[in-house]
Design a protein around this motif. Structure first.
Motif, PDB file in Angstrom:
ATOM      1  N   SER A 101       0.801  -1.219   0.000  1.00 52.08           N
ATOM      2  CA  SER A 101       0.000   0.000   0.000  1.00 52.08           C
ATOM      3  C   SER A 101       0.837   1.274   0.000  1.00 52.08           C
ATOM      4  O   SER A 101       0.620   2.160  -0.804  1.00 52.08           O
ATOM      5  N   SER A 102       1.833   1.343   0.871  1.00 51.13           N
ATOM      6  CA  SER A 102       2.489   2.641   1.027  1.00 51.13           C
ATOM      7  C   SER A 102       3.811   2.733   0.276  1.00 51.13           C
ATOM      8  O   SER A 102       4.449   3.772   0.262  1.00 51.13           O
ATOM      9  N   GLY A 103       4.228   1.633  -0.322  1.00 54.44           N
ATOM     10  CA  GLY A 103       5.457   1.682  -1.124  1.00 54.44           C
ATOM     11  C   GLY A 103       6.700   1.837  -0.280  1.00 54.44           C
ATOM     12  O   GLY A 103       6.677   1.685   0.935  1.00 54.44           O
ATOM     13  N   GLY A 104       7.771   2.138  -0.955  1.00 52.24           N
ATOM     14  CA  GLY A 104       9.149   2.176  -0.495  1.00 52.24           C
ATOM     15  C   GLY A 104       9.536   2.483   0.931  1.00 52.24           C
ATOM     16  O   GLY A 104       9.635   1.588   1.759  1.00 52.24           O
ATOM     17  N   SER A 105       9.730   3.749   1.257  1.00 52.10           N
ATOM     18  CA  SER A 105      10.526   4.054   2.446  1.00 52.10           C
ATOM     19  C   SER A 105       9.847   3.717   3.766  1.00 52.10           C
ATOM     20  O   SER A 105      10.490   3.270   4.711  1.00 52.10           O
ATOM     21  N   GLU A 106       8.532   3.900   3.837  1.00 59.09           N
ATOM     22  CA  GLU A 106       7.849   3.591   5.102  1.00 59.09           C
ATOM     23  C   GLU A 106       7.975   2.100   5.393  1.00 59.09           C
ATOM     24  O   GLU A 106       8.280   1.679   6.515  1.00 59.09           O
TER      25      GLU A 106
END
Ligand code: ASP
Length: 422
Positions: A101-106
């Motif tokens: 859902s929130s993709g990459g860095s998180e």
């Protein structure tokens, strides 16, 4: 359930080991040469709380080193170290969601701070020789979880990394071989997602035999499914018990070991007559038959996964539920239905109770014959709203609207429980 009919028939193979187990050791000439063999193996399985952190894993290593027959060990993912902690498997399901859902860095920060940190603590405290390898494994897991999540794959790959990383680390710490259960020739699922028990049994027997007596660590809970994007599929939750049972059966049916025990190490003194958090007088049961424990597990006693019974039962491997927090306690020994230790006297009519949800109590009897009388007793002596004897073969009674303690109390007062221990 198919499992029930499996258990009521005679075990499938008739090796000399089986003859000895059934007390007919010298009944056939070819059995005698095995009578002098002493090659015994214990397959151990350590649940999440037993590998939750460095101090728990240290205890596991002590147990494994204390008995050299403990040849194969199946590990879960690190579980809770304290009440407010989160199991690594749950963190990994969350990672899959975040990556989707929130993709990459998180996602990456969550993985590093939670999952990565758990394994690094273990590796650095216990002095793992290969922290560089752990870093590589963690990075590879982090990357592939992200890839699988963004491709819309199931969370199985993410969830499997809890056991995979734990298994590698424990193998490194012990200096044992590592077996990858998703190699394609170990735990195998079919393209339609069903578990392929025949192929798995053959493959496991082969891999354990090829180890030539060497000890190995095997992650629980997952295997291969070539039809999925990741190539990995898990059992249902708690499935490391199933892996342990399959490995124990593989050791028993292969040529190397002629007696095998499946030690399933958890954080309680065996299978209890009821959840001790709900019934203070509940006790650990010394001996259960495969069928009795299957009924308890299917009724919701969560000490052993129900699918973990059949592989051991078919290979006539006893299952010993033990407590890593109380290692001198003998735990519960689960034996063949014909074993003298599992024979019940006339008064031993109830194995135990389970509490699958807040308003329901399930009473597991030792035989279907006892259910009507026990149900009548519960209706007469508690304020239960309904007391229903299960249709079909399972010797269970469903009680609604009475507390577990009240139901337990009337059965205990009549002296109907099987023998218990402290
Ligand atoms: N780690 C998995 C779970 O939490 C499997 C297991 O522990 O047996 O369900």
């Amino acid at each position: 359930r198919g499992w029930l009919s499996l258990l009521s028939v005679a075990p499938q193979h008739h090796s000399p080991k089986m003859q000895r187990l059934s007390g007919r050791l010298f009944s056939r000439g070819f059995a005698t040469h095995r009578a002098y063999s002493t090659s015994a193996a214990r397959v151990t399985k350590f649940g999440g709380t037993s590998v939750a952190g460095s101090s728990q894993i240290q205890e596991v290593m002590r147990l494994l080193r204390a008995d050299e027959t403990r040849k194969f060990t199946v590990v879960s993912a690190p579980g809770k170290r304290h009440d407010d902690d989160i199991k690594v498997t749950d963190l990994l399901y969350k990672c899959h969601e975040l990556a989707a859902s929130s993709g990459g860095s998180e996602y990456e920060a969550f993985f590093d701070d939670n999952v990565g940190a758990r394994y690094r603590e273990i590796a650095s405290t216990l002095g793992a020789s290969s922290s560089a390898e752990l870093d590589t494994d963690l990075e590879a897991a982090k990357g592939k979880i992200h890839d699988m999540a963004t491709r819309g794959d199931s969370p199985d790959f993410a969830a499997s990394r809890g056991e995979a990383l734990c298994g590698r680390l424990v193998a490194d710490l012990l200096g044992w071989e590592f077996v990858d259960p998703a190699s394609g020739s170990f735990i195998q699922f079919r393209a339609d997602g069903t578990f392929d028990s025949e192929r798995t049994a053959d493959a496991v027997r082969g891999v354990l035999g090829d180890l030539g007596g060497k000890s190995a660590v095997i992650p629980g809970f997952y295997g291969s499914n070539p039809a999925t994007p990741s190539g990995v599929q898990t059992f249902s939750r708690g499935g490391s018990d199933v892996t342990g049972s399959i490995v124990a059966a593989g050791a028993m049916t292969g040529p190397t070991y002629d007696s095998v025990i499946y030690e399933n190490w958890t954080d309680v003194n065996g299978v209890f007559s009821a959840d001790p958090r709900k019934v203070s007088t509940a006790r650990s049961l010394a001996f259960l038959s495969y069928t009795e424990v299957l009924h308890m597990a299917s009724a919701g006693a969560n000490v052993l996964h129900p699918d973990a019974v059949a592989p051991s039962a078919q290979a006539a491997v006893p299952i010993n539920i033990r407590n890593t927090k109380n290692t001198t306690h003998p735990g519960t020994l689960i034996v063949h239905d014909d074993d003298p230790r599992a024979q019940r006297g006339a008064s031993e009519q109830v194995v135990g109770l389970t509490t699958p949800d807040s308003d329901k109590v399930v009473v597991v009897c030792t035989a279907k014959d006892h259910t009507a009388a026990v149900a009548e007793l519960i209706s007469a002596k508690t304020s239960a709203g309904s007391v229903i004897v299960a249709a079909g073969a399972a010797p269970t009674i469903e009680v609604n609207g009475a507390s577990a303690a009240a139901v337990y109390g009337v059965i205990e007062a009549e002296g109907l429980f099987v023998r218990q221990q402290d």
